[in-house]
Design a protein around this motif. Sequence first.
Motif, mmCIF file in Angstrom:
data_model
loop_
_atom_site.group_PDB
_atom_site.id
_atom_site.type_symbol
_atom_site.label_atom_id
_atom_site.label_comp_id
_atom_site.label_asym_id
_atom_site.label_seq_id
_atom_site.Cartn_x
_atom_site.Cartn_y
_atom_site.Cartn_z
ATOM 1 N N PHE A 100 0.826 -1.207 0.000
ATOM 2 C CA PHE A 100 0.000 0.000 0.000
ATOM 3 C C PHE A 100 0.863 1.260 0.000
ATOM 4 N N LEU A 101 1.927 1.247 0.769
ATOM 5 C CA LEU A 101 2.824 2.404 0.833
ATOM 6 C C LEU A 101 3.482 2.678 -0.519
ATOM 7 N N ILE A 102 4.000 1.645 -1.154
ATOM 8 C CA ILE A 102 4.671 1.826 -2.443
ATOM 9 C C ILE A 102 3.674 2.237 -3.524
ATOM 10 N N ILE A 103 2.480 1.687 -3.498
ATOM 11 C CA ILE A 103 1.457 2.095 -4.469
ATOM 12 C C ILE A 103 1.114 3.570 -4.258
ATOM 13 N N TYR A 104 0.909 3.961 -3.011
ATOM 14 C CA TYR A 104 0.536 5.343 -2.702
ATOM 15 C C TYR A 104 1.641 6.324 -3.097
ATOM 16 N N ILE A 105 2.854 6.068 -2.661
ATOM 17 C CA ILE A 105 3.967 6.976 -2.959
ATOM 18 C C ILE A 105 4.351 6.890 -4.434
ATOM 19 N N GLY A 106 4.383 5.683 -4.974
ATOM 20 C CA GLY A 106 4.794 5.487 -6.368
ATOM 21 C C GLY A 106 3.873 6.150 -7.365
ATOM 22 N N THR A 107 2.590 6.174 -7.059
ATOM 23 C CA THR A 107 1.635 6.817 -7.958
ATOM 24 C C THR A 107 1.941 8.309 -8.080
ATOM 25 N N GLY A 108 2.337 8.924 -6.994
ATOM 26 C CA GLY A 108 2.724 10.332 -7.019
ATOM 27 C C GLY A 108 3.952 10.569 -7.879
ATOM 28 N N PHE A 109 4.927 9.669 -7.792
ATOM 29 C CA PHE A 109 6.131 9.796 -8.613
ATOM 30 C C PHE A 109 5.804 9.653 -10.101
ATOM 31 N N GLU A 111 2.893 10.261 -11.506
ATOM 32 C CA GLU A 111 2.140 11.450 -11.901
ATOM 33 C C GLU A 111 3.068 12.639 -12.130
ATOM 34 N N MET A 112 4.013 12.866 -11.221
ATOM 35 C CA MET A 112 4.952 13.969 -11.363
ATOM 36 C C MET A 112 5.812 13.803 -12.618
ATOM 37 N N SER A 113 6.259 12.600 -12.870
ATOM 38 C CA SER A 113 7.063 12.317 -14.054
ATOM 39 C C SER A 113 6.274 12.580 -15.332
ATOM 40 N N PHE A 114 5.001 12.196 -15.332
ATOM 41 C CA PHE A 114 4.141 12.407 -16.499
ATOM 42 C C PHE A 114 3.906 13.898 -16.740
ATOM 43 N N VAL A 115 3.576 14.614 -15.681
ATOM 44 C CA VAL A 115 3.278 16.049 -15.801
ATOM 45 C C VAL A 115 4.511 16.834 -16.260
ATOM 46 N N GLN A 116 5.685 16.443 -15.773
ATOM 47 C CA GLN A 116 6.921 17.150 -16.120
ATOM 48 C C GLN A 116 7.526 16.680 -17.445
ATOM 49 N N HIS A 117 6.901 15.716 -18.089
ATOM 50 C CA HIS A 117 7.441 15.144 -19.331
ATOM 51 C C HIS A 117 8.890 14.693 -19.119
ATOM 52 N N GLU A 118 9.100 13.972 -18.008
ATOM 53 C CA GLU A 118 10.449 13.551 -17.646
ATOM 54 C C GLU A 118 11.039 12.632 -18.712
ATOM 55 N N ALA A 119 12.284 12.909 -19.053
ATOM 56 C CA ALA A 119 12.999 12.107 -20.039
ATOM 57 C C ALA A 119 14.417 11.887 -19.519
ATOM 58 N N SER A 120 15.155 11.068 -20.211
ATOM 59 C CA SER A 120 16.540 10.804 -19.852
ATOM 60 C C SER A 120 17.351 12.093 -19.930
ATOM 61 N N SER A 121 18.283 12.247 -19.029
ATOM 62 C CA SER A 121 19.151 13.420 -19.060
ATOM 63 C C SER A 121 20.322 13.215 -20.020
ATOM 64 N N ASP A 122 20.510 11.983 -20.484
ATOM 65 C CA ASP A 122 21.597 11.688 -21.416
ATOM 66 C C ASP A 122 21.183 12.030 -22.844
ATOM 67 N N TYR A 128 9.765 9.707 -22.058
ATOM 68 C CA TYR A 128 8.630 9.077 -21.371
ATOM 69 C C TYR A 128 9.066 8.201 -20.193
ATOM 70 N N ARG A 129 9.841 8.782 -19.309
ATOM 71 C CA ARG A 129 10.336 8.057 -18.133
ATOM 72 C C ARG A 129 9.184 7.582 -17.253
ATOM 73 N N TRP A 130 8.011 8.214 -17.358
ATOM 74 C CA TRP A 130 6.869 7.838 -16.525
ATOM 75 C C TRP A 130 6.420 6.406 -16.799
ATOM 76 N N ILE A 131 6.684 5.920 -18.007
ATOM 77 C CA ILE A 131 6.246 4.559 -18.333
ATOM 78 C C ILE A 131 6.962 3.543 -17.447
ATOM 79 N N VAL A 132 8.274 3.657 -17.358
ATOM 80 C CA VAL A 132 9.019 2.704 -16.536
ATOM 81 C C VAL A 132 8.745 2.945 -15.046
ATOM 82 N N LYS A 133 8.511 4.196 -14.662
ATOM 83 C CA LYS A 133 8.204 4.479 -13.258
ATOM 84 C C LYS A 133 6.847 3.896 -12.870
ATOM 85 N N SER A 134 5.943 3.773 -13.823
ATOM 86 C CA SER A 134 4.620 3.229 -13.513
ATOM 87 C C SER A 134 4.675 1.743 -13.172
#
Length: 161
Positions: A100-109, A111-122, A128-134
């Motif tokens: 439950f803790l990982i689902i709760y906290i992980g969902t926020g991560f 969501e943040m990754s999706f909203v910020q359009h997080e991508a590799s820094s290399d 689309y880093r949010w895909i692997v974070k999901s």
Amino acid sequence: MKLIDNITRYVAYFTAIILALLVLLVVFDATSRYLFSEGSTALQELEWHFFDVVILLSIAFTLRHNAHVRVDIFYTKFPEKLQVLINIFTAIFFIFPLSFLIIYIGTGFVEMSFVQHEASSDPGGLKYRWIVKSLMPLAFVFLLLQAFKELVSDIKKWRSL
């Protein structure tokens, strides 16, 4: 309960396919790097992502087949009723709260990754880093389902012993 086992089985089939693709990808990447001096940041990151898929989506399957890590040197010497009681205790006090803790906290991560359009820094890395974070909260949803099924089975087993 059969539905949960089927979900776990099909996720394991998917994971096996990803593992086979990972092997092919590593062979291709190593061959192109060492024989042709050609490397790709995106391919290396894809290897890491495939490895994430294999590890995270195998957790529920491992629980289903009782192949997870524990101190078997003691556990195997315990009577069956105590083993089942330990399984019940660990599901209720460790697997459920952690999941439950990982689902709760992980969902926020995610969501943040999706909203910020997080991508590799290399340069040349994957977008689309949010895909692997999901995979993190998703893996623990599968674990939670499988742990619930195992808990119900263990309670029935404990009552019959």
